[in-house]
Design a protein around this motif. Structure first.
Motif, PDB file in Angstrom:
ATOM      1  N   VAL A 258       0.843  -1.197   0.000  1.00 12.10           N
ATOM      2  CA  VAL A 258       0.000   0.000   0.000  1.00 12.10           C
ATOM      3  C   VAL A 258       0.880   1.250   0.000  1.00 12.10           C
ATOM      4  O   VAL A 258       0.592   2.221  -0.728  1.00 12.10           O
ATOM      5  CB  VAL A 258      -0.975  -0.021   1.196  1.00 12.10           C
ATOM      6  CG1 VAL A 258      -1.705   1.315   1.316  1.00 12.10           C
ATOM      7  CG2 VAL A 258      -1.986  -1.153   1.016  1.00 12.10           C
ATOM      8  N   GLN A 262       0.886   4.108  -2.820  1.00  7.98           N
ATOM      9  CA  GLN A 262       0.647   5.531  -2.513  1.00  7.98           C
ATOM     10  C   GLN A 262       1.789   6.385  -3.047  1.00  7.98           C
ATOM     11  O   GLN A 262       1.560   7.440  -3.625  1.00  7.98           O
ATOM     12  CB  GLN A 262       0.495   5.715  -1.006  1.00  7.98           C
ATOM     13  CG  GLN A 262      -0.884   5.276  -0.536  1.00  7.98           C
ATOM     14  CD  GLN A 262      -1.059   5.444   0.960  1.00  7.98           C
ATOM     15  OE1 GLN A 262      -0.165   5.080   1.726  1.00  7.98           O
ATOM     16  NE2 GLN A 262      -2.185   5.994   1.358  1.00  7.98           N
TER      17      GLN A 262
ATOM     18  N   GLU B 193     -24.467  -9.577 -17.253  1.00  8.63           N
ATOM     19  CA  GLU B 193     -23.357  -8.771 -16.782  1.00  8.63           C
ATOM     20  C   GLU B 193     -23.460  -8.561 -15.284  1.00  8.63           C
ATOM     21  O   GLU B 193     -24.542  -8.554 -14.718  1.00  8.63           O
ATOM     22  CB  GLU B 193     -23.399  -7.407 -17.462  1.00  8.63           C
ATOM     23  CG  GLU B 193     -22.358  -7.302 -18.530  1.00  8.63           C
ATOM     24  CD  GLU B 193     -22.422  -5.953 -19.213  1.00  8.63           C
ATOM     25  OE1 GLU B 193     -21.510  -5.689 -19.982  1.00  8.63           O
ATOM     26  OE2 GLU B 193     -23.356  -5.184 -18.968  1.00  8.63           O
ATOM     27  N   ILE B 228     -11.271  -0.875  -2.233  1.00  9.62           N
ATOM     28  CA  ILE B 228     -10.696   0.136  -3.138  1.00  9.62           C
ATOM     29  C   ILE B 228     -11.772   1.146  -3.536  1.00  9.62           C
ATOM     30  O   ILE B 228     -11.495   2.323  -3.733  1.00  9.62           O
ATOM     31  CB  ILE B 228     -10.060  -0.538  -4.362  1.00  9.62           C
ATOM     32  CG1 ILE B 228      -8.842  -1.357  -3.913  1.00  9.62           C
ATOM     33  CG2 ILE B 228      -9.645   0.473  -5.420  1.00  9.62           C
ATOM     34  CD1 ILE B 228      -8.314  -2.336  -4.929  1.00  9.62           C
ATOM     35  N   LYS B 232     -14.800   2.524  -8.329  1.00  9.09           N
ATOM     36  CA  LYS B 232     -13.500   2.479  -8.999  1.00  9.09           C
ATOM     37  C   LYS B 232     -13.126   1.086  -9.460  1.00  9.09           C
ATOM     38  O   LYS B 232     -12.482   0.914 -10.491  1.00  9.09           O
ATOM     39  CB  LYS B 232     -12.411   2.950  -8.002  1.00  9.09           C
ATOM     40  CG  LYS B 232     -12.013   4.388  -8.129  1.00  9.09           C
ATOM     41  CD  LYS B 232     -10.995   4.734  -7.057  1.00  9.09           C
ATOM     42  CE  LYS B 232      -9.580   4.576  -7.561  1.00  9.09           C
ATOM     43  NZ  LYS B 232      -8.594   4.956  -6.526  1.00  9.09           N
ATOM     44  N   LEU B 264      -4.901   0.016 -12.686  1.00  7.94           N
ATOM     45  CA  LEU B 264      -4.337  -0.993 -11.787  1.00  7.94           C
ATOM     46  C   LEU B 264      -5.055  -2.327 -11.982  1.00  7.94           C
ATOM     47  O   LEU B 264      -6.288  -2.391 -11.934  1.00  7.94           O
ATOM     48  CB  LEU B 264      -4.490  -0.510 -10.332  1.00  7.94           C
ATOM     49  CG  LEU B 264      -3.955  -1.441  -9.248  1.00  7.94           C
ATOM     50  CD1 LEU B 264      -2.455  -1.672  -9.401  1.00  7.94           C
ATOM     51  CD2 LEU B 264      -4.256  -0.860  -7.864  1.00  7.94           C
ATOM     52  N   THR B 285      -0.497  -0.606 -14.345  1.00  8.71           N
ATOM     53  CA  THR B 285       0.289  -1.285 -13.310  1.00  8.71           C
ATOM     54  C   THR B 285      -0.377  -2.613 -12.992  1.00  8.71           C
ATOM     55  O   THR B 285      -1.599  -2.668 -12.824  1.00  8.71           O
ATOM     56  CB  THR B 285       0.338  -0.423 -12.023  1.00  8.71           C
ATOM     57  OG1 THR B 285       0.908   0.844 -12.368  1.00  8.71           O
ATOM     58  CG2 THR B 285       1.179  -1.089 -10.940  1.00  8.71           C
ATOM     59  N   ILE B 287      -0.353  -5.860 -10.302  1.00  7.49           N
ATOM     60  CA  ILE B 287       0.103  -6.416  -9.025  1.00  7.49           C
ATOM     61  C   ILE B 287      -0.273  -7.892  -9.014  1.00  7.49           C
ATOM     62  O   ILE B 287      -1.387  -8.247  -9.396  1.00  7.49           O
ATOM     63  CB  ILE B 287      -0.583  -5.712  -7.833  1.00  7.49           C
ATOM     64  CG1 ILE B 287      -0.166  -4.241  -7.782  1.00  7.49           C
ATOM     65  CG2 ILE B 287      -0.240  -6.409  -6.518  1.00  7.49           C
ATOM     66  CD1 ILE B 287      -0.838  -3.474  -6.666  1.00  7.49           C
ATOM     67  N   ILE B 320      -5.610  -0.996   2.969  1.00  2.95           N
ATOM     68  CA  ILE B 320      -6.192  -0.081   1.969  1.00  2.95           C
ATOM     69  C   ILE B 320      -7.253   0.791   2.612  1.00  2.95           C
ATOM     70  O   ILE B 320      -7.309   2.007   2.395  1.00  2.95           O
ATOM     71  CB  ILE B 320      -6.742  -0.870   0.765  1.00  2.95           C
ATOM     72  CG1 ILE B 320      -5.560  -1.379  -0.062  1.00  2.95           C
ATOM     73  CG2 ILE B 320      -7.677  -0.003  -0.078  1.00  2.95           C
ATOM     74  CD1 ILE B 320      -5.931  -2.305  -1.176  1.00  2.95           C
ATOM     75  N   ALA B 323      -5.624   3.430   4.627  1.00  2.00           N
ATOM     76  CA  ALA B 323      -4.913   4.446   3.835  1.00  2.00           C
ATOM     77  C   ALA B 323      -5.852   5.500   3.279  1.00  2.00           C
ATOM     78  O   ALA B 323      -5.412   6.539   2.796  1.00  2.00           O
ATOM     79  CB  ALA B 323      -4.158   3.766   2.705  1.00  2.00           C
TER      80      ALA B 323
END
Ligand SMILES: Cc1cc2nc3c(=O)[nH]c(=O)nc-3n(C[C@H](O)[C@H](O)[C@H](O)COP(=O)(O)OP(=O)(O)OC[C@H]3O[C@@H](n4cnc5c(N)ncnc54)[C@H](O)[C@@H]3O)c2cc1C
Ligand SMILES: Nc1ncnc2c1ncn2[C@@H]1O[C@H](COP(=O)(O)O)[C@@H](O)[C@H]1O
Lengths: 267, 324
Positions: A258, A262, B193, B228, B232, B264, B285, B287, B320, B323
């Motif tokens: 995280v 960030q 869907e 998240i 989004k 992401l 990106t 992960i 998350i 944050a």
């Protein structure tokens, strides 16, 4: 009724990327050691669709056709072992190095030669080149309607009912026979032949047809007839290695991740 | 070299699709002074035409008949052939969509030419058109030139940039002749869907694979997406997970599923087979969370956690949330 399944033999598409190599001089895939040639996945599913129709309708013949090298006999035998009745191998050096349009031309000519065909089943795409066009081109060549990426197929009253996969769900459509249907993995798994069926398939005859048997001029098929010219085949470059979170516990690793996200303004 | 380019457009609710904008962008670059045309078929087509001119089209070939609202390739084919007749294209660009996949080969057959499918690059190479497309499940890229004309190519969504809108640009609308018969009868449609944000539109996609071990594993994946943000993040899946019935096929990411290009992409318990990466390698990106440090996914990922997702996801979800 007479159904045709188009089956292609390909290098196992689940080859690990590390074993996948290309000969840049020849623009060809180098066969990876130990990687088997297999029946293209979706073609096994197309065969399954045809077999279920045969079981429901009775009195139906299924012919499996494959264009390829001598080894493609194995793909044909596999579909015969699943329960198809006859096999045709379309093999001629003149067929080599074509494009999907020349392949479809050969398959179309073979279906015409078979004569009394009611429906053709193809895979949604061959799992080597991933074109997804042969079935549609066969339909055009025969002047038949086509429906693609089927997750369900049934046959009744001279028409075929297809549930086809579309962007946001499924659509049910009817096509008059004769018709072409291409089948997707949403249809379900193909059956595994029993040992006895594999032995029976070994005894079923596979006929071989060459360009001349199909009335095809060598100039209109294979490399000579191809309209798409392969200029270059290459392996795209990968970026490399991920940065692995090094914390001692999952909680630490999660926190590090995280923090990284960030810092990079991703979260 | 000047080329005439025809784009087969798609639109909904009066707006040309994002992919149509992208195709018009590619068409403008390829045309080099030649004419760019676009076909629009279905209710509201002539209304949608106005938005294609600032996007690069000079002429829009339209037919507003509601018959076209439900795609049937034989009907569309006749209309597009009429537009081809009127615009003499050297290149025809079509989306690699439900419609495009079926239409492009038929069109190529009728025009006695060839179709290249699912192209990610379309470019001029010393005066000749070259297209590049993934093959072998994304393990390879193949570049082709055409020995016949017009060149027909379907183009992958998000692979081309639209042009900067040419505000105030106008063009000509041409009505295409009436609708032909179709041999396809549409009986019904079923929408399957996921609710809410679609994976193609989401800024973040969290996907689960066979390594989740059970359909319940997706509850943690969904919880991560929810942490998240529902506005989004959306949830995807590998084909292995979809084929096992753990998640709806509509959420499948990959070669035979959906192509996503989020900011992401989080791959949970997914090995990173080329066919899966074909659907997500355009993400900004990636992960990876996988218990196997040798998994192929770590070759495409920027950040990774090696571990059991059951242990990793709960603290990640908490971190998350904290944050925010
Ligand atoms: C023609 C063709 C088209 C295809 N199209 C697609 C497509 O569109 N999309 C697609 O996804 N696939 C597609 N595939 C299938 C593809 O080749 C792979 O088989 C598939 O992507 C594998 O899915 P997976 O990564 O979920 O499963 P696996 O390959 O089985 O990987 C599971 C991963 O989970 C990890 N794992 C296991 N347990 C845990 C745990 N507790 N915690 C963390 N990690 C764990 C394992 O280390 C492994 O890396 C296609 C294949 C073919 C031939
Ligand atoms: N060489 C071949 N022999 C038999 N069938 C083929 C061959 N090539 C393609 N097909 C059929 O056409 C489908 C689509 O192939 P493609 O258009 O090459 O992706 C395959 O799934 C097969 O059913």
């Amino acid at each position: 009724m007479h159904l045709v399944v188009c089956a292609k033999q390909i290098p196992d598409p689940e080859t690990p990327p590390s074993a996948f190599k290309i000969d840049p001089a020849k623009n060809e895939v180098i066969p990876a050691p130990g990687i088997a040639l297999v029946l293209s996945q979706f073609d096994g599913i197309a065969a399954e669709a045809a077999l279920r129709i045969k079981e429901a309708a009775g009195d139906t013949k299924i012919t499996v056709i494959s264009m390829g090298a001598e080894s493609a006999q194995q793909a044909i035998k596999q579909v015969l072992a699943m329960g198809a009745d006859e096999g045709v191998l379309l093999q001629d050096p003149a067929f080599d190095k074509g494009d999907p349009h020349t392949t479809a031309k050969v398959l179309t000519a073979a279906i015409k030669k078979l004569g009394d065909v009611d429906a053709v089943f193809c895979g949604r795409q061959a799992a080597d080149w991933d074109w997804g066009v042969a079935g549609i081109l066969i339909a055009e060549g025969l002047g038949w309607p086509v429906s693609i990426i089927a997750k369900g197929v049934t046959l009744e009253d001279g028409k075929v009912r297809v549930q086809r996969v579309i962007e946001d769900g499924y659509e049910t459509v009817d096509l008059p026979l004769p018709a072409v249907v291409t089948v997707s993995n949403e249809f379900g798994e193909p059956r595994y032949p029993k040992l006895q069926q594999i032995m029976q398939a070994a005894r079923k005859t596979v006929t071989t047809w060459k360009a001349a048997d199909l009335g095809l001029d060598p100039g209109e098929v294979g490399a000579a007839g191809a309209r798409l010219k392969l200029e270059r085949l290459y392996v795209p470059e990968k970026e490399g290695k991920a940065e692995i979170m090094q914390g001692d516990t999952p909680a630490e690793q999660a926190q590090q991740l995280v923090a990284k996200l960030q810092a990079a303004k991703i979260l | 070299m000047a080329r005439n380019v025809l784009v087969v457009g798609e639109f909904s609710e009066g707006e040309p699709s994002t992919t149509t904008h992208e195709l018009l962008g590619a068409a403008s670059r390829l045309s080099d002074g030649g004419a760019v045309g676009v076909t629009l078929l279905g209710s509201g087509a002539s209304g949608a035409a106005a938005a294609t001119f600032p996007a690069g089209a000079g002429k829009a070939f339209t037919n507003d008949d509601a018959e076209y609202d439900v795609f049937r390739s034989d009907q569309w084919l006749i209309a597009v052939l009429a537009a081809v007749e009127q615009s003499s294209p050297d290149v025809i660009l079509i989306a690699q969509s439900t419609a495009g996949r079926e239409l492009a080969p038929r069109l190529a057959f009728r025009l006695d030419t060839a179709a290249a499918m699912d192209c990610t690059m379309v470019q001029d190479e010393g005066g000749a058109l070259q297209v590049t497309r993934p093959a072998y499940g994304g393990n390879a890229l193949a570049t082709y030139s055409f020995a016949s004309s017009p060149a027909v190519a379907t183009v992958r969504a998000k692979s081309q940039d639209p042009i900067a809108p040419n505000a105030g640009a106008t063009g000509e609308s041409v009505a295409l002749p009436g609708v032909g018969e179709s041999r396809t009868t549409v009986i019904g449609r079923e929408k399957v869907e996921a609710e809410g944000l679609q994976i193609q539109d989401a800024a973040v996609v969290v996907s689960g694979g066979r390594g989740l071990g059970s359909p319940e594993g997706f509850e943690l994946v969904e919880a991560l997406a929810a942490a998240i943000g529902k506005d989004k993040a959306a949830v995807g899946a590998s084909r292995a997970a979809c084929d096992l019935g753990w998640y709806p096929p509509s959420q499948q990411v990959g070669l035979t599923g959906k192509v996503v290009t989020p900011d992401l992409y989080i791959a949970v318990a997914i090995s990173g087979a080329s066919q899966h990466m074909a659907g997500c390698s355009g993400s900004k990106t990636i992960i990876a969370i996988n218990k196997d440090s040798e998994a192929n996914i770590f070759k495409s990922a920027r950040f990774g956690i090696v571990g059991d997702y059951k242990q990793v996801l709960p603290p990640l979800i908490e971190a998350i949330k904290a944050a925010k």
